[in-house]
Design a protein around this motif. Structure first.
Motif, PDB file in Angstrom:
ATOM      1  N   GLU A 110       0.831  -1.202   0.000  1.00  0.00           N
ATOM      2  CA  GLU A 110       0.000   0.000   0.000  1.00  0.00           C
ATOM      3  C   GLU A 110       0.868   1.255   0.000  1.00  0.00           C
ATOM      4  O   GLU A 110       0.585   2.222  -0.704  1.00  0.00           O
ATOM      5  CB  GLU A 110      -0.913   0.016   1.225  1.00  0.00           C
ATOM      6  CG  GLU A 110      -2.025  -0.992   1.167  1.00  0.00           C
ATOM      7  CD  GLU A 110      -2.832  -1.049   2.453  1.00  0.00           C
ATOM      8  OE1 GLU A 110      -2.407  -0.451   3.468  1.00  0.00           O
ATOM      9  OE2 GLU A 110      -3.885  -1.701   2.445  1.00  0.00           O
TER      10      GLU A 110
ATOM     11  N   LYS B 234      -3.014   0.295  -6.043  1.00  0.00           N
ATOM     12  CA  LYS B 234      -4.204   1.136  -5.853  1.00  0.00           C
ATOM     13  C   LYS B 234      -5.267   0.866  -6.910  1.00  0.00           C
ATOM     14  O   LYS B 234      -6.456   0.812  -6.600  1.00  0.00           O
ATOM     15  CB  LYS B 234      -3.811   2.613  -5.835  1.00  0.00           C
ATOM     16  CG  LYS B 234      -3.034   2.985  -4.589  1.00  0.00           C
ATOM     17  CD  LYS B 234      -2.619   4.426  -4.575  1.00  0.00           C
ATOM     18  CE  LYS B 234      -1.772   4.695  -3.347  1.00  0.00           C
ATOM     19  NZ  LYS B 234      -1.184   6.021  -3.345  1.00  0.00           N
TER      20      LYS B 234
ATOM     21  N   TRP C 258      -5.707  -1.953  -8.491  1.00  0.00           N
ATOM     22  CA  TRP C 258      -6.261  -3.263  -8.171  1.00  0.00           C
ATOM     23  C   TRP C 258      -7.245  -3.158  -7.012  1.00  0.00           C
ATOM     24  O   TRP C 258      -8.319  -3.753  -7.050  1.00  0.00           O
ATOM     25  CB  TRP C 258      -5.131  -4.224  -7.817  1.00  0.00           C
ATOM     26  CG  TRP C 258      -5.610  -5.568  -7.371  1.00  0.00           C
ATOM     27  CD1 TRP C 258      -6.060  -6.583  -8.151  1.00  0.00           C
ATOM     28  CD2 TRP C 258      -5.707  -6.024  -6.031  1.00  0.00           C
ATOM     29  NE1 TRP C 258      -6.418  -7.652  -7.370  1.00  0.00           N
ATOM     30  CE2 TRP C 258      -6.216  -7.332  -6.057  1.00  0.00           C
ATOM     31  CE3 TRP C 258      -5.405  -5.458  -4.794  1.00  0.00           C
ATOM     32  CZ2 TRP C 258      -6.424  -8.081  -4.911  1.00  0.00           C
ATOM     33  CZ3 TRP C 258      -5.617  -6.198  -3.652  1.00  0.00           C
ATOM     34  CH2 TRP C 258      -6.127  -7.494  -3.721  1.00  0.00           C
ATOM     35  N   GLN C 259      -6.906  -2.355  -5.986  1.00  0.00           N
ATOM     36  CA  GLN C 259      -7.786  -2.180  -4.837  1.00  0.00           C
ATOM     37  C   GLN C 259      -9.095  -1.512  -5.251  1.00  0.00           C
ATOM     38  O   GLN C 259     -10.168  -1.903  -4.793  1.00  0.00           O
ATOM     39  CB  GLN C 259      -7.072  -1.358  -3.759  1.00  0.00           C
ATOM     40  CG  GLN C 259      -7.781  -1.325  -2.435  1.00  0.00           C
ATOM     41  CD  GLN C 259      -7.817  -2.682  -1.760  1.00  0.00           C
ATOM     42  OE1 GLN C 259      -6.902  -3.474  -1.904  1.00  0.00           O
ATOM     43  NE2 GLN C 259      -8.883  -2.959  -1.044  1.00  0.00           N
ATOM     44  N   GLU C 260      -9.017  -0.504  -6.130  1.00  0.00           N
ATOM     45  CA  GLU C 260     -10.229   0.155  -6.632  1.00  0.00           C
ATOM     46  C   GLU C 260     -11.107  -0.831  -7.399  1.00  0.00           C
ATOM     47  O   GLU C 260     -12.333  -0.816  -7.264  1.00  0.00           O
ATOM     48  CB  GLU C 260      -9.852   1.317  -7.547  1.00  0.00           C
ATOM     49  CG  GLU C 260      -9.332   2.529  -6.823  1.00  0.00           C
ATOM     50  CD  GLU C 260      -8.859   3.614  -7.774  1.00  0.00           C
ATOM     51  OE1 GLU C 260      -9.158   3.536  -8.998  1.00  0.00           O
ATOM     52  OE2 GLU C 260      -8.180   4.530  -7.304  1.00  0.00           O
ATOM     53  N   LYS C 261     -10.486  -1.681  -8.191  1.00  0.00           N
ATOM     54  CA  LYS C 261     -11.224  -2.676  -8.954  1.00  0.00           C
ATOM     55  C   LYS C 261     -11.970  -3.634  -8.023  1.00  0.00           C
ATOM     56  O   LYS C 261     -13.137  -3.970  -8.258  1.00  0.00           O
ATOM     57  CB  LYS C 261     -10.245  -3.450  -9.848  1.00  0.00           C
ATOM     58  CG  LYS C 261     -10.874  -4.371 -10.826  1.00  0.00           C
ATOM     59  CD  LYS C 261      -9.802  -4.998 -11.706  1.00  0.00           C
ATOM     60  CE  LYS C 261     -10.391  -5.938 -12.718  1.00  0.00           C
ATOM     61  NZ  LYS C 261      -9.371  -6.552 -13.568  1.00  0.00           N
ATOM     62  N   VAL C 262     -11.326  -4.050  -6.954  1.00  0.00           N
ATOM     63  CA  VAL C 262     -11.960  -4.938  -5.979  1.00  0.00           C
ATOM     64  C   VAL C 262     -13.112  -4.224  -5.282  1.00  0.00           C
ATOM     65  O   VAL C 262     -14.206  -4.774  -5.135  1.00  0.00           O
ATOM     66  CB  VAL C 262     -10.929  -5.450  -4.946  1.00  0.00           C
ATOM     67  CG1 VAL C 262     -11.613  -6.160  -3.786  1.00  0.00           C
ATOM     68  CG2 VAL C 262      -9.920  -6.360  -5.604  1.00  0.00           C
ATOM     69  N   GLU C 263     -12.901  -2.977  -4.863  1.00  0.00           N
ATOM     70  CA  GLU C 263     -13.949  -2.216  -4.189  1.00  0.00           C
ATOM     71  C   GLU C 263     -15.154  -1.982  -5.093  1.00  0.00           C
ATOM     72  O   GLU C 263     -16.299  -2.079  -4.665  1.00  0.00           O
ATOM     73  CB  GLU C 263     -13.382  -0.895  -3.659  1.00  0.00           C
ATOM     74  CG  GLU C 263     -12.454  -1.068  -2.472  1.00  0.00           C
ATOM     75  CD  GLU C 263     -11.787   0.224  -2.074  1.00  0.00           C
ATOM     76  OE1 GLU C 263     -12.115   1.302  -2.619  1.00  0.00           O
ATOM     77  OE2 GLU C 263     -10.908   0.144  -1.192  1.00  0.00           O
ATOM     78  N   ASN C 264     -14.919  -1.666  -6.361  1.00  0.00           N
ATOM     79  CA  ASN C 264     -16.007  -1.449  -7.306  1.00  0.00           C
ATOM     80  C   ASN C 264     -16.788  -2.728  -7.566  1.00  0.00           C
ATOM     81  O   ASN C 264     -18.000  -2.680  -7.776  1.00  0.00           O
ATOM     82  CB  ASN C 264     -15.490  -0.885  -8.623  1.00  0.00           C
ATOM     83  CG  ASN C 264     -15.046   0.545  -8.492  1.00  0.00           C
ATOM     84  OD1 ASN C 264     -15.480   1.265  -7.597  1.00  0.00           O
ATOM     85  ND2 ASN C 264     -14.146   0.970  -9.363  1.00  0.00           N
ATOM     86  N   SER C 265     -16.121  -3.855  -7.555  1.00  0.00           N
ATOM     87  CA  SER C 265     -16.822  -5.120  -7.783  1.00  0.00           C
ATOM     88  C   SER C 265     -17.726  -5.483  -6.607  1.00  0.00           C
ATOM     89  O   SER C 265     -18.697  -6.213  -6.772  1.00  0.00           O
ATOM     90  CB  SER C 265     -15.838  -6.248  -8.055  1.00  0.00           C
ATOM     91  OG  SER C 265     -15.099  -6.544  -6.902  1.00  0.00           O
ATOM     92  N   LEU C 266     -17.428  -4.932  -5.423  1.00  0.00           N
ATOM     93  CA  LEU C 266     -18.236  -5.240  -4.241  1.00  0.00           C
ATOM     94  C   LEU C 266     -19.374  -4.255  -4.026  1.00  0.00           C
ATOM     95  O   LEU C 266     -20.232  -4.507  -3.169  1.00  0.00           O
ATOM     96  CB  LEU C 266     -17.336  -5.276  -2.995  1.00  0.00           C
ATOM     97  CG  LEU C 266     -16.292  -6.391  -2.961  1.00  0.00           C
ATOM     98  CD1 LEU C 266     -15.390  -6.248  -1.745  1.00  0.00           C
ATOM     99  CD2 LEU C 266     -16.957  -7.737  -2.958  1.00  0.00           C
ATOM    100  N   LYS C 267     -19.407  -3.156  -4.793  1.00  0.00           N
ATOM    101  CA  LYS C 267     -20.494  -2.187  -4.650  1.00  0.00           C
ATOM    102  C   LYS C 267     -21.808  -2.850  -5.069  1.00  0.00           C
ATOM    103  O   LYS C 267     -21.895  -3.483  -6.116  1.00  0.00           O
ATOM    104  CB  LYS C 267     -20.244  -0.948  -5.503  1.00  0.00           C
ATOM    105  CG  LYS C 267     -19.223  -0.034  -4.913  1.00  0.00           C
ATOM    106  CD  LYS C 267     -19.073   1.203  -5.766  1.00  0.00           C
ATOM    107  CE  LYS C 267     -18.015   2.104  -5.173  1.00  0.00           C
ATOM    108  NZ  LYS C 267     -17.765   3.270  -6.001  1.00  0.00           N
TER     109      LYS C 267
END
Length: 92
Positions: free
Chosen positions: A53, A77, A79-88
């Motif tokens: 991070e 970062k 990759w982290q955004e991609k994971v967060e967007n997939s969980l929305k």
């Protein structure tokens, strides 16, 4: 003094963690071939989430069994955004 003779005994590696950290910090994103000793240390770095991070350099070890010794360096970062967007909007 007892000396472990197992596959997980990292005291006798030919490469230090500092050397591998310098490699990670100084190269661009992409896939790289590593030596057997470097792969073992990259597995340790792969689990250092706070370091990834801080430096925004993710490390993912591919093919650590057998002859294939690939390491992926990626933008942590993104990759982290991609994971967060997939969980929305995800509901159970």
């Amino acid at each position: 003094m007892i000396e472990l003779k197992t596959e997980r005994d990292f005291r006798r590696l030919g490469t230090s963690i500092d050397e591998c950290l310098k490699i990670v910090l100084n190269i661009d994103y992409g896939f790289y071939m590593m030596t057997k000793e470097q792969i073992r240390i990259m597995q340790i770095i792969e689990n250092m989430v706070s370091l990834q991070e801080y430096t925004n350099k993710g490390v993912r070890v591919h093919g650590w069994v057998g002859n294939e010794r690939k390491v992926e360096i990626y933008d942590y970062k993104k990759w982290q955004e991609k994971v967060e967007n997939s969980l929305k909007g995800f509901k159970l």
